[in-house]
Write a protein that holds these residues in place. Structure first.
Motif, PDB file in Angstrom:
ATOM      1  N   LYS A 274       8.234  55.588  18.768  1.00  0.00           N
ATOM      2  CA  LYS A 274       6.818  55.221  18.900  1.00  0.00           C
ATOM      3  C   LYS A 274       6.139  55.146  17.545  1.00  0.00           C
ATOM      4  O   LYS A 274       5.387  54.224  17.273  1.00  0.00           O
ATOM      5  N   THR A 297       5.535  50.832  17.577  1.00  0.00           N
ATOM      6  CA  THR A 297       5.875  49.727  18.474  1.00  0.00           C
ATOM      7  C   THR A 297       4.930  49.759  19.667  1.00  0.00           C
ATOM      8  O   THR A 297       4.295  50.778  19.951  1.00  0.00           O
ATOM      9  N   TYR A 298       4.824  48.628  20.337  1.00  0.00           N
ATOM     10  CA  TYR A 298       4.099  48.598  21.597  1.00  0.00           C
ATOM     11  C   TYR A 298       4.935  47.819  22.600  1.00  0.00           C
ATOM     12  O   TYR A 298       5.852  47.098  22.232  1.00  0.00           O
ATOM     13  N   LYS A 299       4.640  48.002  23.863  1.00  0.00           N
ATOM     14  CA  LYS A 299       5.516  47.511  24.918  1.00  0.00           C
ATOM     15  C   LYS A 299       4.810  46.514  25.835  1.00  0.00           C
ATOM     16  O   LYS A 299       3.593  46.505  25.947  1.00  0.00           O
ATOM     17  N   GLU A 305       9.559  44.921  22.934  1.00  0.00           N
ATOM     18  CA  GLU A 305       8.779  45.514  21.858  1.00  0.00           C
ATOM     19  C   GLU A 305       8.085  44.503  20.950  1.00  0.00           C
ATOM     20  O   GLU A 305       8.668  43.497  20.580  1.00  0.00           O
ATOM     21  N   SER A 329      -1.795  50.411  18.827  1.00  0.00           N
ATOM     22  CA  SER A 329      -0.512  50.305  19.537  1.00  0.00           C
ATOM     23  C   SER A 329      -0.693  50.542  21.032  1.00  0.00           C
ATOM     24  O   SER A 329      -0.184  49.780  21.867  1.00  0.00           O
ATOM     25  N   ASN A 330      -1.422  51.585  21.383  1.00  0.00           N
ATOM     26  CA  ASN A 330      -1.651  51.885  22.803  1.00  0.00           C
ATOM     27  C   ASN A 330      -2.479  50.796  23.473  1.00  0.00           C
ATOM     28  O   ASN A 330      -2.221  50.428  24.632  1.00  0.00           O
ATOM     29  N   SER A 333      -0.226  47.810  24.067  1.00  0.00           N
ATOM     30  CA  SER A 333       0.692  48.074  25.181  1.00  0.00           C
ATOM     31  C   SER A 333      -0.017  47.855  26.511  1.00  0.00           C
ATOM     32  O   SER A 333       0.532  47.225  27.426  1.00  0.00           O
ATOM     33  N   ASP A 334      -1.244  48.370  26.620  1.00  0.00           N
ATOM     34  CA  ASP A 334      -2.010  48.179  27.851  1.00  0.00           C
ATOM     35  C   ASP A 334      -2.340  46.710  28.072  1.00  0.00           C
ATOM     36  O   ASP A 334      -2.236  46.192  29.194  1.00  0.00           O
ATOM     37  N   SER A 337       0.670  44.616  29.015  1.00  0.00           N
ATOM     38  CA  SER A 337       1.222  45.026  30.310  1.00  0.00           C
ATOM     39  C   SER A 337       0.271  44.698  31.453  1.00  0.00           C
ATOM     40  O   SER A 337       0.514  45.073  32.601  1.00  0.00           O
TER      41      SER A 337
END
Length: 341
Positions: A274, A297-299, A305, A329-330, A333-334, A337
Motif C-alpha cells: 500500500k 497504489t490504488y485499486k 493497480e 490513494s484511498n 480506490s473508491d 471502484s
C-alpha cells in the motif's frame, strides 16, 4: 541499537534539517528542543551518531545532516503523521469525484493536486483499462475523416480512442456500435481477443468494406490499452528545492523526468504494498540518488493497480507527504471502484 536519548536527538536533528535545510549543531538542538540535556552531551551523542552512520558532517566546521541510514531509521519509527485538513479534503473531492470522467483526466488532476499540496514532483498512472468490464460503447463522427470510439466500463471510467475512418454516416456508426455493444457487453477488455473480433466481424458482415477497415483498427486500439499511461506534474518545483539549486543537479533530474522510458523505469520500482518509501540509493536509479520517493497504489474493485509517486529531496516532510498520498490513494480506490458513482 540506539539509546532512547540518541533516538530523540536524531529525530530532533532530522526535524530541524527538514525545516531549515541547514546543517544542525548541538547548540541549536539544545535551544530549540526540550531534551533536558546539555549542549555538550548532545555534541558527544552527535559524534557517536556520526560514527554509527546515522549523521554526516558536510564541512569540518558545520553541524550535522542526516545520512540515508538516519532517514531510514526516522521513517521506519515515525508515528506522527499529519492530518489532512477539511479544506484539503473538500478540494480533492470536488476536483476528483465526478460522475463520468476520462481516466486520463483523473490521473492528470491527481498528479496536479499532489504536486500543488507537496511542492514536489508527482507521477500518477491509471489502472490497466483493459482489465475492466465493458458497459457501453459508442462511435461518434467528429469530422469526415475522424471517428471517436468511446468505451465506458462498469465502474464509470470513460476511454476514448480516435479512429481514422472516412466518409461514414453517423447512422451506420450507430448500427455498428449497437451490434458491437450487444456482442461485447460485460466482457473485460482484455478478453476481447482476435477470435472475439473475428466473430464480431461475421455479425457485421452486412457493412462490408467499412467493417473490413474498422476491425484491424479496433484490434490494434484495444491491444494498445494494455500499455501503462503515466501522468507527471510539478517538474518546475525542482527549481525551488534548495538541494537541487545547482544547475547540474536540476538538469539531471529534469532530463530524467522528461523521458517516458525513465518514468516507466521509475514506476516499475514501486512496491505492490500500500505504501512504500525509498531513500537515495534504495531507489536504484543513479539520477535520483539524491532523492526520496514516496509511493502507493490504488485499486479498482480490489485489483487492477494504479500507482502514485511523489519525488523530492531526501529532506522531505515525510509525515505530511505520506498523509496526502494516502488520502488521494484511498479516494482514487473508491472512485475507480464505483463507490462515488
Amino acid at each position: 541499537m540506539l539509546s532512547e536519548r540518541q533516538l530523540r536527538i536524531l529525530e530532533a536533528i532530522i526535524v530541524d534539517f527538514i525545516d531549515t535545510a541547514q546543517p544542525v549543531g548541538s547548540r541549536t538542538i539544545s535551544k530549540k528542543y526540550p531534551l533536558g540535556i546539555s549542549s555538550a552531551t548532545i555534541r558527544n551523542e552527535m559524534a557517536d551518531l556520526e560514527e554509527l552512520g546515522y549523521l554526516e558532517q558536510p564541512h569540518t566546521s558545520a553541524g550535522r545532516v542526516p545520512s540515508e541510514l538516519g532517514y531510514r531509521l526516522y521513517v521506519d519509527s515515525m508515528t506522527n503523521l499529519h492530518t489532512i485538513g477539511l479544506d484539503q479534503k473538500e478540494l480533492i473531492q470536488s476536483l476528483l469525484l465526478k460522475k463520468i470522467i476520462e481516466a486520463n483526466d483523473i490521473a492528470d488532476q491527481s498528479a496536479k493536486l499532489l504536486a500543488d499540496f507537496t511542492g514536489l514532483v508527482s507521477v500518477v498512472t491509471i489502472p490497466q483499462f483493459n482489465k475492466c468490464r465493458l458497459a457501453n460503447l459508442k462511435m461518434i463522427k467528429v469530422t469526415d475523416t475522424k471517428v471517436l470510439l468511446i468505451l465506458v466500463t462498469d465502474n464509470g471510467i470513460v476511454k476514448s480512442i480516435q479512429l481514422a475512418l472516412s466518409n461514414t454516416d453517423q447512422y451506420i456508426l450507430d448500427k455498428i456500435s449497437d451490434t458491437m455493444l450487444n456482442f461485447l457487453l460485460g466482457e473485460t477488455i482484455e478478453n476481447i481477443d482476435v477470435r472475439s473480433i473475428m466473430r464480431l466481424k461475421e455479425k457485421l458482415s452486412s457493412f462490408g468494406n467499412i467493417v473490413d477497415y474498422l476491425i484491424p483498427i479496433l484490434k490494434d486500439a484495444l491491444k494498445n490499452l494494455d500499455n501503462n499511461e503515466i501522468h507527471i506534474a510539478g517538474e518546475q518545483n525542482i527549481l525551488s528545492i534548495l538541494e537541487f539549486s545547482e544547475s547540474e543537479k536540476a538538469k539531471q533530474i529534469f532530463n530524467f523526468m522528461k523521458s517516458v522510458e525513465n518514468l516507466e523505469k521509475l514506476v516499475r520500482t514501486v512496491d505492490t504494498s500500500k505504501l512504500a518509501i525509498k531513500i537515495g540509493s534504495e531507489i536504484g536509479i543513479k539520477e535520483l540518488e539524491e532523492c526520496s520517493v514516496i509511493s502507493s497504489t490504488y485499486k479498482v474493485d480490489g485489483k487492477n493497480e494504479g500507482k502514485i509517486l511523489v519525488i523530492g529531496p531526501k529532506r522531505i516532510d515525510y509525515g505530511a507527504v505520506i498523509s496526502i498520498v494516502n488520502y488521494i490513494s484511498n479516494t482514487l480506490s473508491d472512485l475507480f471502484s464505483g463507490i462515488y458513482l
